[in-house]
Structure formats: structure tokens, C-alpha cells
Write a protein that holds these residues in place. Sequence first.
Motif, short mmCIF file in Angstrom:
data_model
loop_
_atom_site.label_atom_id
_atom_site.label_comp_id
_atom_site.label_asym_id
_atom_site.label_seq_id
_atom_site.Cartn_x
_atom_site.Cartn_y
_atom_site.Cartn_z
N HIS A 1 0.64 -1.34 -0.09
CA HIS A 1 -0.13 -0.05 -0.08
C HIS A 1 0.79 1.14 -0.06
O HIS A 1 1.74 1.34 0.71
CB HIS A 1 -1.01 -0.06 1.01
CG HIS A 1 -1.86 -1.22 1.14
ND1 HIS A 1 -1.82 -2.35 1.72
CD2 HIS A 1 -3.12 -1.14 0.43
CE1 HIS A 1 -2.77 -3.06 1.46
NE2 HIS A 1 -3.51 -2.66 0.79
N PHE A 2 0.23 2.30 -0.58
CA PHE A 2 0.86 3.71 -0.65
C PHE A 2 -0.12 4.49 0.16
O PHE A 2 -1.45 4.56 -0.15
CB PHE A 2 0.82 4.26 -1.94
CG PHE A 2 1.26 5.68 -1.74
CD1 PHE A 2 2.59 6.14 -1.74
CD2 PHE A 2 0.10 6.50 -2.12
CE1 PHE A 2 2.86 7.58 -1.76
CE2 PHE A 2 0.43 8.10 -2.12
CZ PHE A 2 1.57 8.36 -1.97
N VAL A 3 0.14 5.24 1.13
CA VAL A 3 -0.66 5.88 2.09
C VAL A 3 -0.27 7.15 2.06
O VAL A 3 0.83 7.74 2.18
CB VAL A 3 -0.64 5.48 3.45
CG1 VAL A 3 -1.67 6.25 4.44
CG2 VAL A 3 -0.93 3.97 3.52
N ARG B 1 4.70 5.74 2.16
CA ARG B 1 4.10 6.94 2.92
C ARG B 1 4.37 8.08 2.02
O ARG B 1 5.54 8.10 1.53
CB ARG B 1 4.27 7.12 4.17
CG ARG B 1 3.65 5.93 5.20
CD ARG B 1 3.95 6.18 6.41
NE ARG B 1 3.51 4.76 7.14
CZ ARG B 1 3.82 4.39 8.44
NH1 ARG B 1 4.93 5.20 9.17
NH2 ARG B 1 3.11 3.48 8.97
N GLY B 2 3.51 9.13 1.71
CA GLY B 2 3.96 10.30 1.14
C GLY B 2 2.47 11.08 0.86
O GLY B 2 1.53 10.99 1.56
N ILE B 3 2.86 11.93 -0.13
CA ILE B 3 1.70 12.90 -0.36
C ILE B 3 0.94 12.49 -1.65
O ILE B 3 1.71 12.42 -2.98
CB ILE B 3 2.05 14.24 -0.45
CG1 ILE B 3 2.85 14.62 0.88
CG2 ILE B 3 0.85 15.37 -0.67
CD1 ILE B 3 1.92 14.63 2.08
N CYS B 4 -0.24 12.19 -1.94
CA CYS B 4 -0.71 12.01 -3.09
C CYS B 4 -0.84 12.98 -4.17
O CYS B 4 -0.82 14.24 -3.71
CB CYS B 4 -2.29 11.27 -2.58
SG CYS B 4 -3.55 12.46 -2.48
N ARG B 5 -1.26 12.65 -5.41
CA ARG B 5 -1.28 13.92 -6.32
C ARG B 5 -2.22 14.95 -5.86
O ARG B 5 -1.92 16.03 -6.23
CB ARG B 5 -1.55 13.02 -7.64
CG ARG B 5 -0.79 12.45 -8.63
CD ARG B 5 -1.05 13.05 -9.96
NE ARG B 5 0.13 12.53 -10.83
CZ ARG B 5 -0.12 11.80 -11.90
NH1 ARG B 5 -1.40 11.24 -12.01
NH2 ARG B 5 0.90 11.45 -12.75
N LYS B 6 -3.51 14.49 -5.65
CA LYS B 6 -4.64 15.31 -5.28
C LYS B 6 -4.26 16.38 -4.26
O LYS B 6 -4.38 17.67 -4.34
CB LYS B 6 -5.80 14.53 -4.98
CG LYS B 6 -7.06 15.15 -5.09
CD LYS B 6 -8.18 14.41 -4.66
CE LYS B 6 -8.94 13.78 -5.91
NZ LYS B 6 -10.15 12.82 -5.56
N GLU C 1 4.29 2.36 -10.63
CA GLU C 1 2.69 2.46 -10.13
C GLU C 1 2.64 3.51 -8.92
O GLU C 1 1.62 4.00 -8.95
CB GLU C 1 2.36 0.99 -9.74
CG GLU C 1 1.10 0.51 -9.93
CD GLU C 1 0.73 -1.10 -9.53
OE1 GLU C 1 -0.11 -1.46 -9.24
OE2 GLU C 1 2.11 -1.53 -9.25
N VAL C 2 3.43 3.51 -8.10
CA VAL C 2 3.45 4.43 -6.83
C VAL C 2 3.62 5.72 -7.16
O VAL C 2 3.02 6.74 -6.70
CB VAL C 2 4.26 3.48 -5.94
CG1 VAL C 2 4.32 4.63 -4.61
CG2 VAL C 2 3.69 2.47 -5.43
N SER C 3 4.56 5.87 -8.17
CA SER C 3 5.06 7.41 -8.36
C SER C 3 3.81 7.97 -9.15
O SER C 3 3.78 9.04 -9.02
CB SER C 3 6.31 7.23 -9.67
OG SER C 3 7.32 6.50 -9.13
N GLU C 4 2.81 7.29 -10.00
CA GLU C 4 1.85 7.96 -10.26
C GLU C 4 0.88 8.19 -9.08
O GLU C 4 -0.04 9.11 -9.49
CB GLU C 4 1.42 6.96 -11.29
CG GLU C 4 2.17 7.01 -12.69
CD GLU C 4 1.84 5.95 -13.49
OE1 GLU C 4 0.77 5.02 -13.29
OE2 GLU C 4 2.35 5.57 -14.69
N MET C 5 0.93 7.56 -8.12
CA MET C 5 0.04 7.73 -7.05
C MET C 5 0.39 9.37 -6.39
O MET C 5 -0.70 9.89 -5.88
CB MET C 5 -0.34 6.85 -6.01
CG MET C 5 -0.81 5.48 -6.67
SD MET C 5 -1.20 4.45 -5.35
CE MET C 5 -0.35 2.92 -5.86
N GLY C 6 1.58 9.37 -5.99
CA GLY C 6 1.98 10.38 -5.29
C GLY C 6 3.58 10.35 -5.13
O GLY C 6 4.35 9.53 -5.78
N SER C 7 4.10 11.25 -4.37
CA SER C 7 5.52 11.24 -3.89
C SER C 7 5.80 10.64 -2.47
O SER C 7 4.92 10.68 -1.54
CB SER C 7 5.97 12.46 -3.77
OG SER C 7 5.34 13.50 -2.94
#
Lengths: 155, 155
Positions: A98-100, A138-143, B123-129
Motif C-alpha cells: 500500500h501507498f498511504v 508513505r507520502g503525499i498523493c497527487r490530489k 505504479e506508486v510514483s503515479e499515485m504521489g511522492s
Amino acid sequence: MIPRQQVEKRVAEFLETCRRQGVKATHQRTEILRELAGSEEHPDAETILARVRKRIPAISVDTIYRTLRLLEDRGVIARVGSMRDRARFDANTDRHHHFVCTECEMIGDFCSDAMDRIPVPLEVSEMGSVEGVYVELRGICRKCKQKAMKTKGPT
Amino acid sequence: MIPRQQVEKRVAEFLETCRRQGVKATHQRTEILRELAGSEEHPDAETILARVRKRIPAISVDTIYRTLRLLEDRGVIARVGSMRDRARFDANTDRHHHFVCTECEMIGDFCSDAMDRIPVPLEVSEMGSVEGVYVELRGICRKCKQKAMKTKGPT
DNA sequence: AACTCCTTTCGTAATAATTACTATTTAGGA
DNA sequence: TCCTAAATAGTAATTATTACGAAAGGAGTT
Ligand SMILES: [Mn+2]
Ligand SMILES: [Mn+2]
Ligand SMILES: [Zn+2]
Ligand SMILES: [Zn+2]
């Protein structure tokens, strides 16, 4: 959206698990799992409760939490999300991670063969036997990043 | 046991961080961090409170939780442990990961260069940083396995 | 030192999430 | 169908964490 077919496959697997393990396959349990299996957003207990209530208006908080624990203990679902927020759930049992987003708590799925192939370090084998892996990026999503841009102005 | 020297190094780093960020380096904050930095067991808030009370008898619950949040937000400590249990804390900021016993909640450290070298999937890079990674291996620790042996009898 | 201003703390109350309890209902087998 | 252990609904209780308001601390100023 998750295909109805796949949702029903997971539900069927659960009903089978119940039979094998001598646990009752109740309407409540089935609907809770069906709801979770049909969602991609890794909802929390409260959200699941609200949604299942549309179909079973009298379902209780206790049943939601008890069932989620049961499903988790049987390996039918998993608990995800970081310690700072409330528990989130996932009915997708295919191996994935997961990416959160630490800003809005959005949780996204991803796969990584590279990650899955890493052998358990010797150091760990000496501590005990490994039965599961939990990886969270963990990080900051695009939105959220775009929202921050608009507020603070671009770089 | 963690060498006194290393504990004091972490405390000194924190005091420096305070100065740089304009946050007061209070006795309470210092003692909470000193306690955590001197422990290898990743204690929870309640445990930290009990231990710091030996030195600062009047310290309050609020101060413990507030300080732990502050330290976490500044990156001085990290929150570890799985969603099913209460939050546990770690003052070790060197890159490492954790093995968690699902039976007794023991948390052990380990390092893995292999793990740390894996690139972030596209895949993750596209979700965010991505800004951080959390890896947890779960299983049964040696002690718990032996206990289970004695109870149920060996294989 | 006394005064000011802002931060932090203490002591306690409040909140949020999760779990427990008990009378009642239900699933699933005989 | 009937029986019984298992499960549920409704609610109370518990647990972990956060919030609040009055008091204390600390640094700069006079
Ligand atoms: Mn998932
Ligand atoms: Mn650690
Ligand atoms: Zn976000
Ligand atoms: Zn153990």
C-alpha cells in the motif's frame, strides 16, 4: 470498480471457509464481506457500518467490529493503514502492498515482485518465524500535492 | 543495553533541533526522549509515562502524548507497531525495520540493504511522492514458539 | 527584581474507537 | 420440524488518545 464476479468469488470462498471451520455463515457476515470486497478504498469500520446499514438497517456496531476481527483472524481480510489513524480494512487477499497519503489518508494498492522476492534476513530468522509481511509507502498523493500548489502557490 | 553515550547523542541532537525550530527544550521533553532513546523495546505511551514518572513524578498524561506527537512530527522519533495494538514508539532514527510477534507483541529491529535498495515502483510514483517506508515482518517469536511447544507438546 | 508575553505543563474532562454484556434470535444439524 | 450452540442487537463499558483552562516557566525589557 471491482467486477461483481470477483466480489462473489471472495464471498463464495468465505462461505466455504465457514463450512470447513465450523463457523456460521450469517447474513450479516456475508454482507459485511460483500461490502468490503466491492470497495477499492480500504474503508474503516464506521464506513462499512454505514454502508451495510442500507441493506441491514438493524445491524449493530458490535457485529461490525466482531465480524471484522473474525474475518481478519481467519485471513479473509487484512487490516491496513498507519498507527495514527483508525483501522482500515482490505478484502483483497492477493499479494500486494500500500501507498498511504499522510495528508488525506487515501490508500492505494501496488504490487512489487522485487519486494516480494527479498529473502528474510538471517537476523530475523533468529528472532522467530515470519508469517507475514506488511509494507507501506508513505507520502503525499497527487490530489493533495495539487491542492497544496493552489494554496501556497507553485514553486 | 543501549550505550549511555548514544542516548545522550540523540538527546543533544534533539536540543539542537529545538533551538533551530524555535521550540522550547523543556525538562519534560528531554526526559521523555531520554527514556525512549535508552530503551530497545519500543515502549507504548503508558509505559513511557510510568518510567518518566520515576524522575518527574508530577508529569501528566497530556504532556506524554503531546510530546510524543511533537517528537514524531519533527522526525525525532517514529511510531511503530501494527494496527491491532496500541501505538509503540522508537527513538532510533537509523534506517531499520521491525519484526513483530503477533503473540506477545515483542518488537525487534533488523536491517536490510536489499530492502532499502528497491526502487519505488512506477505504479506508486503515479499515485504521489513517496517520503517514507514502513516495513514490518510479522510472525511468532522464539520465546512464544517454545511456550507453545510446552503447552501442546512437540510436533 | 518586577513586568510582559508567549509557551508549556498539570490536572482533569471529554472524545473517539473498540470491546463487553445479556436477552433474544438464528443457522444448521438431527 | 425441532433443538441447541452460536451469533446478533442494543446498549453499556472500557481503553487510548486528545482537549481544555488555570497556573507555571522562561526569556527579553525596564
Ligand atoms: Mn489493498
Ligand atoms: Mn526500532
Ligand atoms: Zn492525499
Ligand atoms: Zn512472542
